[in-house]
Design a protein around this motif. Structure first.
Motif, mmCIF file in Angstrom:
data_model
loop_
_atom_site.group_PDB
_atom_site.id
_atom_site.type_symbol
_atom_site.label_atom_id
_atom_site.label_comp_id
_atom_site.label_asym_id
_atom_site.label_seq_id
_atom_site.Cartn_x
_atom_site.Cartn_y
_atom_site.Cartn_z
ATOM 1 N N GLU A 1 28.199 34.714 -1.352
ATOM 2 C CA GLU A 1 28.346 33.835 -0.202
ATOM 3 C C GLU A 1 27.719 32.479 -0.506
ATOM 4 O O GLU A 1 26.943 32.311 -1.442
ATOM 5 N N ALA A 2 28.083 31.494 0.319
ATOM 6 C CA ALA A 2 27.430 30.198 0.216
ATOM 7 C C ALA A 2 25.928 30.378 0.472
ATOM 8 O O ALA A 2 25.493 31.321 1.130
ATOM 9 N N LEU A 3 25.156 29.439 -0.057
ATOM 10 C CA LEU A 3 23.697 29.574 0.013
ATOM 11 C C LEU A 3 23.175 29.276 1.408
ATOM 12 O O LEU A 3 23.745 28.484 2.153
ATOM 13 N N SER A 4 22.051 29.879 1.738
ATOM 14 C CA SER A 4 21.420 29.686 3.044
ATOM 15 C C SER A 4 20.384 28.576 2.976
ATOM 16 O O SER A 4 19.682 28.428 1.965
ATOM 17 N N THR A 5 20.270 27.821 4.050
ATOM 18 C CA THR A 5 19.243 26.777 4.113
ATOM 19 C C THR A 5 17.842 27.374 4.228
ATOM 20 O O THR A 5 16.852 26.643 4.144
ATOM 21 N N ASN A 6 17.756 28.693 4.382
ATOM 22 C CA ASN A 6 16.438 29.341 4.386
ATOM 23 C C ASN A 6 15.742 29.226 3.033
ATOM 24 O O ASN A 6 14.542 29.487 2.923
ATOM 25 N N LEU A 7 16.505 28.840 2.010
ATOM 26 C CA LEU A 7 15.901 28.618 0.691
ATOM 27 C C LEU A 7 14.909 27.464 0.711
ATOM 28 O O LEU A 7 14.017 27.388 -0.129
ATOM 29 N N PHE A 8 15.075 26.560 1.682
ATOM 30 C CA PHE A 8 14.279 25.336 1.711
ATOM 31 C C PHE A 8 13.058 25.517 2.609
ATOM 32 O O PHE A 8 13.178 25.723 3.819
ATOM 33 N N ASP A 9 11.910 25.429 2.008
ATOM 34 C CA ASP A 9 10.645 25.540 2.733
ATOM 35 C C ASP A 9 10.484 24.350 3.681
ATOM 36 O O ASP A 9 11.007 23.261 3.434
ATOM 37 N N ASP A 10 9.734 24.549 4.762
ATOM 38 C CA ASP A 10 9.492 23.472 5.732
ATOM 39 C C ASP A 10 8.748 22.290 5.125
ATOM 40 O O ASP A 10 8.766 21.194 5.680
ATOM 41 N N VAL A 11 8.116 22.499 3.980
ATOM 42 C CA VAL A 11 7.376 21.414 3.344
ATOM 43 C C VAL A 11 8.322 20.369 2.735
ATOM 44 O O VAL A 11 7.919 19.245 2.464
ATOM 45 N N ILE A 12 9.599 20.721 2.557
ATOM 46 C CA ILE A 12 10.576 19.787 1.987
ATOM 47 C C ILE A 12 10.938 18.741 3.049
ATOM 48 O O ILE A 12 11.391 19.071 4.137
ATOM 49 N N ASP A 13 10.743 17.484 2.702
ATOM 50 C CA ASP A 13 11.004 16.400 3.664
ATOM 51 C C ASP A 13 12.481 16.045 3.765
ATOM 52 O O ASP A 13 12.953 15.614 4.817
ATOM 53 N N TYR A 14 13.229 16.196 2.662
ATOM 54 C CA TYR A 14 14.660 15.865 2.687
ATOM 55 C C TYR A 14 15.368 16.668 1.598
ATOM 56 O O TYR A 14 14.833 16.843 0.501
ATOM 57 N N VAL A 15 16.561 17.161 1.930
ATOM 58 C CA VAL A 15 17.394 17.874 0.964
ATOM 59 C C VAL A 15 18.649 17.046 0.730
ATOM 60 O O VAL A 15 19.460 16.851 1.647
#
Length: 417
Positions: free
Chosen positions: A212-226
């Motif tokens: 499946e397409a990737l989930s945005t749950n991969l990105f920790d809250d510490v990331i300011d911008y993706v």
């Protein structure tokens, strides 16, 4: 400390659109981008993959990229250009020119490298971003398009593609957290298909097997911008700070209505949540128009007559036309010539004509009576014989059945063997 950067992706330099070069359109985009860089003076330019349209780009496409890097460095010497490979790119190819890129304050991450112990070299994926005073204002977590062969089987936590991607994100984000200070922002740049992203018909599928397409749950809250690449429509994915910049030009007729843009982002790590992240969409002017004409043939011809007049001398600047006509009868042999004649002269390029059959009530009625059972050889022969207008012939029928019996016996012998 505040960091300002541009986010762009999916340039597809060297693309041919129905055998027509897009070089002129890319030249116009790159010239416009140089102007924006000169005026805004960002700390960094992030190009999130699919820099080229093919793995082995033509020399003219490579020249476009390197000339752009030279021009950008000339107007904004302190700006860094950070690039990752997309699924259209050869990661090894774009890394081969690192000494050249360094002269223009540019860096690329094409593939994952491993340390002597066989683990992924995370240091190569963590790139510092500097301001004009050479202070580190942000870290860019740079993830090129991840092929399964590069990331699976490293350890017990990377047994399949899905687990490997999750493991890599966790390890990279943990390394970035350990390295950053309170004054520094974290930016993650990735070329991937995220869940909830809206696609067009020009994007090459990059999901392996049934992944499946990737989930945005991969990105920790510490990331300011993706900063994402791959999908050509500018869009956020779930949250405002997780965005696809989209492609700079329409890469298919399904992208006619896309508002192509470069995203200007500003991050202030010390600001409160609502003021920490700001962005502005810088609209890219479209230099060559696309027209999709649909309808019955009479309607199509009428629409062609309403297109703007005025010759365009340079063929590379002429507007593209895609025609989809609806009919329930075969087209006349000279239809393309008639359609081209109906277009205003020396302004348009008719690149595609497609036909959509109209389904009538009679066709639907016939469909209800269609026997979906697979036909036997005997029935197929009988249908073809009758369709050719031949009368029944006992001798021919006996000869055909004899051939069928021989074929069946041959198959039986093969199975027994």
């Amino acid at each position: 400390m505040t960091v300002r950067f541009f986010h762009t992706s999916d340039w597809h330099l060297g693309q041919y659109f129905y055998n027509h070069s897009r070089q002129y359109e890319h030249e116009q985009f790159l010239a416009w981008l140089i102007t924006q860089i000169q005026e805004k003076q960002p700390d960094a330019l992030l190009i999130a993959g699919d820099i080229f349209d093919v793995i082995n780009p033509a020399s003219s496409a490579q020249k476009q990229l390197y000339q752009f890097l030279a021009d950008a460095h000339a107007v904004a010497p302190h700006m860094q250009t950070l690039m990752i490979a997309g699924n259209h790119d050869s990661g090894y190819r774009i890394e081969q020119v690192e000494p050249l890129l360094a002269k223009y304050n540019a860096k690329t991450v094409g593939v994952l490298h491993k340390n002597q112990d066989g683990q992924i070299d995370l240091d190569r994926l963590l790139i510092p971003i500097y301001d004009e005073q050479q202070n580190i204002v942000a870290w860019c977590l740079s993830l090129p398009f991840l092929r399964p062969s590069e990331i699976t089987g490293i350890n017990d936590q990377t047994t399949d593609h899905h687990n490997a991607i999750a493991y890599l994100h966790q390890e990279l984000i943990a390394a970035a957290k350990a390295r950053k200070t309170e004054d520094q922002a974290l930016i993650l740049m990735s070329h991937a298909h995220m869940q909830g992203g809206e696609t067009s018909d020009s994007e090459r599928p990059i999901i392996i097997g049934n992944e499946e397409a990737l989930s945005t749950n991969l990105f920790d809250d510490v990331i300011d911008y993706v900063a994402l690449g791959h999908l050509h429509k500018p869009q956020k994915v779930g949250q405002e700070h997780i965005r696809y910049s989209g492609s700079p030009i329409p890469l298919s007729f399904s992208e006619i209505n896309y508002k192509h843009q470069v995203v200007e982002v500003e991050i202030n790590p010390h600001a409160k949540d609502e003021k920490r992240f700001k962005f502005e969409a810088l609209s890219i002017p479209r230099c060559v128009q696309l027209h999709k004409i649909k309808g019955e043939l009479t309607e199509v011809f009428n629409k062609l007559k309403t297109l703007p007049l005025g010759e365009i001398e340079n063929i590379d600047q002429r507007e593209y036309v895609d025609i989809e006509y609806h009919t329930h009868t075969p087209p006349q042999p000279n239809l393309r010539h008639l359609l081209e004649e109906a277009l205003p002269p020396n302004r348009y390029r008719l690149v595609r004509i497609s036909r959509q059959y109209q389904v009538t009530g009679e066709m639907l009625e016939q469909a209800h009576h269609i026997n979906l059972e697979p036909p036997t050889p005997e029935k197929l022969f009988q249908q073809i014989w009758q369709k050719q207008g031949y009368s029944e012939d006992t001798d021919v029928w006996k000869d055909f059945m004899s051939l069928v019996d021989e074929a069946k016996k041959s198959l039986e012998d093969d199975v027994e063997a």
